[in-house]
Motif scaffolding. Structure first.
Motif, PDB file in Angstrom:
ATOM      1  N   HIS A 224      -6.831 -11.948 -10.433  1.00 30.04           N
ATOM      2  CA  HIS A 224      -6.877 -10.602  -9.860  1.00 30.04           C
ATOM      3  C   HIS A 224      -5.492 -10.095  -9.460  1.00 30.04           C
ATOM      4  CE1 HIS A 224      -8.648  -7.182  -7.806  1.00 30.04           C
ATOM      5  NE2 HIS A 224      -7.938  -7.477  -6.717  1.00 30.04           N
ATOM      6  N   ALA A 225      -4.657 -10.965  -8.921  1.00 31.70           N
ATOM      7  CA  ALA A 225      -3.342 -10.532  -8.431  1.00 31.70           C
ATOM      8  C   ALA A 225      -2.324 -10.361  -9.542  1.00 31.70           C
ATOM      9  CB  ALA A 225      -2.818 -11.533  -7.402  1.00 31.70           C
ATOM     10  N   LEU A 226      -2.641 -10.808 -10.765  1.00 28.79           N
ATOM     11  CA  LEU A 226      -1.733 -10.675 -11.910  1.00 28.79           C
ATOM     12  C   LEU A 226      -0.368 -11.308 -11.621  1.00 28.79           C
ATOM     13  CD1 LEU A 226      -2.624  -6.988 -12.843  1.00 28.79           C
ATOM     14  CD2 LEU A 226      -3.352  -9.047 -14.071  1.00 28.79           C
ATOM     15  N   ARG A 227      -0.392 -12.483 -10.989  1.00 26.29           N
ATOM     16  CA  ARG A 227       0.849 -13.160 -10.615  1.00 26.29           C
ATOM     17  C   ARG A 227       1.418 -14.012 -11.741  1.00 26.29           C
ATOM     18  NH1 ARG A 227      -1.954 -14.345  -5.572  1.00 26.29           N
ATOM     19  NH2 ARG A 227      -1.187 -12.964  -3.922  1.00 26.29           N
ATOM     20  N   GLN A 228       0.547 -14.567 -12.564  1.00 26.19           N
ATOM     21  CA  GLN A 228       1.008 -15.534 -13.561  1.00 26.19           C
ATOM     22  C   GLN A 228       1.985 -14.916 -14.557  1.00 26.19           C
ATOM     23  OE1 GLN A 228      -2.115 -17.937 -15.192  1.00 26.19           O
ATOM     24  NE2 GLN A 228      -0.895 -18.619 -16.932  1.00 26.19           N
ATOM     25  N   HIS A 229       1.747 -13.653 -14.917  1.00 29.26           N
ATOM     26  CA  HIS A 229       2.629 -12.952 -15.857  1.00 29.26           C
ATOM     27  C   HIS A 229       3.203 -11.701 -15.180  1.00 29.26           C
ATOM     28  CE1 HIS A 229       1.358 -15.592 -19.079  1.00 29.26           C
ATOM     29  NE2 HIS A 229       0.089 -15.350 -18.763  1.00 29.26           N
ATOM     30  N   ARG A 230       3.681 -11.883 -13.961  1.00 34.24           N
ATOM     31  CA  ARG A 230       4.137 -10.751 -13.159  1.00 34.24           C
ATOM     32  C   ARG A 230       5.267  -9.974 -13.837  1.00 34.24           C
ATOM     33  NH1 ARG A 230       3.518  -9.197  -8.039  1.00 34.24           N
ATOM     34  NH2 ARG A 230       2.420 -11.118  -7.488  1.00 34.24           N
ATOM     35  N   SER A 231       6.229 -10.688 -14.428  1.00 37.71           N
ATOM     36  CA  SER A 231       7.367  -9.982 -15.028  1.00 37.71           C
ATOM     37  C   SER A 231       6.925  -9.118 -16.202  1.00 37.71           C
ATOM     38  CB  SER A 231       8.440 -10.978 -15.476  1.00 37.71           C
ATOM     39  OG  SER A 231       7.935 -11.870 -16.454  1.00 37.71           O
ATOM     40  N   GLU A 232       5.951  -9.608 -16.995  1.00 44.48           N
ATOM     41  CA  GLU A 232       5.462  -8.820 -18.121  1.00 44.48           C
ATOM     42  C   GLU A 232       4.667  -7.613 -17.637  1.00 44.48           C
ATOM     43  OE1 GLU A 232       5.268 -12.118 -17.992  1.00 44.48           O
ATOM     44  OE2 GLU A 232       6.588 -12.706 -19.644  1.00 44.48           O
TER      45      GLU A 232
ATOM     46  N   ALA B  47       7.156  -5.053 -16.413  1.00 48.63           N
ATOM     47  CA  ALA B  47       7.805  -4.366 -17.530  1.00 48.63           C
ATOM     48  C   ALA B  47       6.863  -3.347 -18.170  1.00 48.63           C
ATOM     49  CB  ALA B  47       8.270  -5.385 -18.572  1.00 48.63           C
ATOM     50  N   LEU B  48       5.606  -3.722 -18.323  1.00 48.75           N
ATOM     51  CA  LEU B  48       4.605  -2.808 -18.884  1.00 48.75           C
ATOM     52  C   LEU B  48       4.443  -1.582 -18.002  1.00 48.75           C
ATOM     53  CD1 LEU B  48       2.280  -2.291 -20.962  1.00 48.75           C
ATOM     54  CD2 LEU B  48       0.779  -3.493 -19.353  1.00 48.75           C
ATOM     55  N   ALA B  49       4.317  -1.806 -16.680  1.00 47.64           N
ATOM     56  CA  ALA B  49       4.140  -0.696 -15.751  1.00 47.64           C
ATOM     57  C   ALA B  49       5.339   0.245 -15.775  1.00 47.64           C
ATOM     58  CB  ALA B  49       3.908  -1.235 -14.338  1.00 47.64           C
ATOM     59  N   SER B  50       6.540  -0.308 -15.738  1.00 46.12           N
ATOM     60  CA  SER B  50       7.746   0.521 -15.730  1.00 46.12           C
ATOM     61  C   SER B  50       7.861   1.351 -16.996  1.00 46.12           C
ATOM     62  CB  SER B  50       8.986  -0.374 -15.576  1.00 46.12           C
ATOM     63  OG  SER B  50       8.956  -1.063 -14.355  1.00 46.12           O
ATOM     64  N   ASP B  51       7.579   0.720 -18.129  1.00 48.54           N
ATOM     65  CA  ASP B  51       7.673   1.438 -19.398  1.00 48.54           C
ATOM     66  C   ASP B  51       6.664   2.583 -19.453  1.00 48.54           C
ATOM     67  OD1 ASP B  51       8.685   1.430 -22.322  1.00 48.54           O
ATOM     68  OD2 ASP B  51       6.505   1.404 -22.525  1.00 48.54           O
ATOM     69  N   PHE B  52       5.443   2.307 -19.016  1.00 50.99           N
ATOM     70  CA  PHE B  52       4.401   3.334 -19.036  1.00 50.99           C
ATOM     71  C   PHE B  52       4.755   4.490 -18.111  1.00 50.99           C
ATOM     72  CE2 PHE B  52       0.568   5.018 -16.932  1.00 50.99           C
ATOM     73  CZ  PHE B  52      -0.033   5.627 -18.023  1.00 50.99           C
ATOM     74  N   ILE B  53       5.213   4.180 -16.904  1.00 52.04           N
ATOM     75  CA  ILE B  53       5.517   5.215 -15.918  1.00 52.04           C
ATOM     76  C   ILE B  53       6.680   6.083 -16.378  1.00 52.04           C
ATOM     77  CG2 ILE B  53       6.437   5.575 -13.587  1.00 52.04           C
ATOM     78  CD1 ILE B  53       4.722   3.076 -12.785  1.00 52.04           C
ATOM     79  N   ARG B  54       7.753   5.475 -16.855  1.00 54.61           N
ATOM     80  CA  ARG B  54       8.913   6.263 -17.287  1.00 54.61           C
ATOM     81  C   ARG B  54       8.574   7.094 -18.524  1.00 54.61           C
ATOM     82  NH1 ARG B  54      14.129   2.772 -17.852  1.00 54.61           N
ATOM     83  NH2 ARG B  54      15.143   4.807 -17.593  1.00 54.61           N
ATOM     84  N   GLY B  55       7.781   6.528 -19.417  1.00 55.17           N
ATOM     85  CA  GLY B  55       7.387   7.288 -20.597  1.00 55.17           C
ATOM     86  C   GLY B  55       6.483   8.455 -20.262  1.00 55.17           C
TER      87      GLY B  55
ATOM     88  N   SER C 195      11.152  -7.867 -24.667  1.00 53.34           N
ATOM     89  CA  SER C 195      11.302  -6.891 -25.742  1.00 53.34           C
ATOM     90  C   SER C 195      11.813  -5.558 -25.224  1.00 53.34           C
ATOM     91  CB  SER C 195       9.967  -6.685 -26.465  1.00 53.34           C
ATOM     92  OG  SER C 195       9.046  -5.995 -25.646  1.00 53.34           O
ATOM     93  N   LEU C 196      11.532  -5.232 -23.959  1.00 49.75           N
ATOM     94  CA  LEU C 196      11.991  -3.959 -23.394  1.00 49.75           C
ATOM     95  C   LEU C 196      13.499  -3.930 -23.199  1.00 49.75           C
ATOM     96  CD1 LEU C 196       9.320  -3.138 -20.680  1.00 49.75           C
ATOM     97  CD2 LEU C 196       9.552  -2.167 -22.926  1.00 49.75           C
ATOM     98  N   ARG C 197      14.111  -5.101 -23.091  1.00 47.48           N
ATOM     99  CA  ARG C 197      15.546  -5.147 -22.798  1.00 47.48           C
ATOM    100  C   ARG C 197      16.385  -5.171 -24.072  1.00 47.48           C
ATOM    101  NH1 ARG C 197      13.413  -8.278 -18.455  1.00 47.48           N
ATOM    102  NH2 ARG C 197      13.532 -10.215 -19.593  1.00 47.48           N
TER     103      ARG C 197
END
Length: 252
Positions: A196-204, A207-215, A249-251
């Motif tokens: 539920h907390a999405l901790r295991q792949h937090r960095s991914e 990155a997904l959230a940032s890309d979506f928000i900026r786009g 991949s975002l970098r």
């Protein structure tokens, strides 16, 4: 003598989370909607607000050159309750953004109950996008399904861990499936083996959230996984796996 219950405070916006090097003018706003409980008239805990601040700071850093301001919404109470209280608070917060900043786009971002509030509150005219992470959706006890028609014209991204033991990922898939029928700009990523907390792949996830928000807020090009998810027909655009290398991949 019986004690009187203290009146609940009004909804509030937390102080704008900005960062060094931020653009002088605000051009887009993220409203972060915390998790909560199904039924509770108690005042929100300070922890629910504080838990959002690291995420808020990370988003502010990635959007500093775009003019991004991030606010955490402080609910009136910690429960969803019969009146969908957090969704009403999200609508009030979007009104407050318009009052403070003028006609700029807003992205509602929520986790758990906040994810449901983000989806429900997306009908506000200022909202152009929604990110719902592990949204807490009803299991079917309510007479009507969660509404989706008001999502038309918004970019909608849902992220859910496949091992979530608190909120059912199948329910977010069903909602996305209904939304996709009237709104092509709906996609959903599955974070395999995450909870539920999405901790295991937090960095991914970050990155997904940032890309979506900026786009969505600033018309930047989406990374290919997000662009492909929007373009894909259901069910492909609704069961997209969040690859372990997405953040890298975002970098490039």
């Amino acid at each position: 003598m019986a004690q009187r219950a203290l009146p609940l405070p009004a909804a509030r916006l937390g102080r704008a989370v900005l960062t060094a090097g931020a653009a002088p003018e605000v051009s887009g706003v993220v409203l972060l909607l915390p998790d909560g409980e199904t039924e509770s008239r108690r005042r929100p805990s300070l922890f629910s607000y504080a838990a959002q601040l690291p995420f808020a700071r990370a988003l502010a850093r990635t959007g500093r050159t775009d003019g991004l301001a991030v606010h955490v919404v402080r609910y009136r109470s910690r429960g969803w309750n019969a009146g969908a209280d957090p969704a009403a608070d999200a609508h009030w917060a979007a009104d407050e953004v318009v009052r403070r900043y003028g006609d700029i786009p807003v992205c509602l971002v929520g986790h758990g109950m906040g994810g449901r509030a983000a989806l429900r509150g997306a009908g506000h005219d200022a909202v152009n996008s929604v990110l719902a992470m592990a949204p807490s959706l009803p299991e079917g006890a309510e007479p009507e399904p969660e509404p989706v028609k008001h999502l038309a014209g918004r970019r909608v991204l849902i992220v859910h861990g496949t091992n979530d033991a608190r909120t059912n990922p199948e329910l977010s898939y069903r909602l996305a499936e209904r939304a996709k029928k009237t709104n092509r700009d709906t996609c959903r990523f599955e974070v395999h083996s995450d909870g539920h907390a999405l901790r295991q792949h937090r960095s991914e996830v970050m990155a997904l959230a940032s890309d979506f928000i900026r786009g969505s807020l600033f018309a930047r090009s989406y990374a290919r996984p997000v662009a492909d998810a929007f373009a894909a027909p259901p069910p492909l655009g609704l069961r997209m796996p969040l690859a372990a290398g997405f953040g890298r991949s975002l970098r490039h």
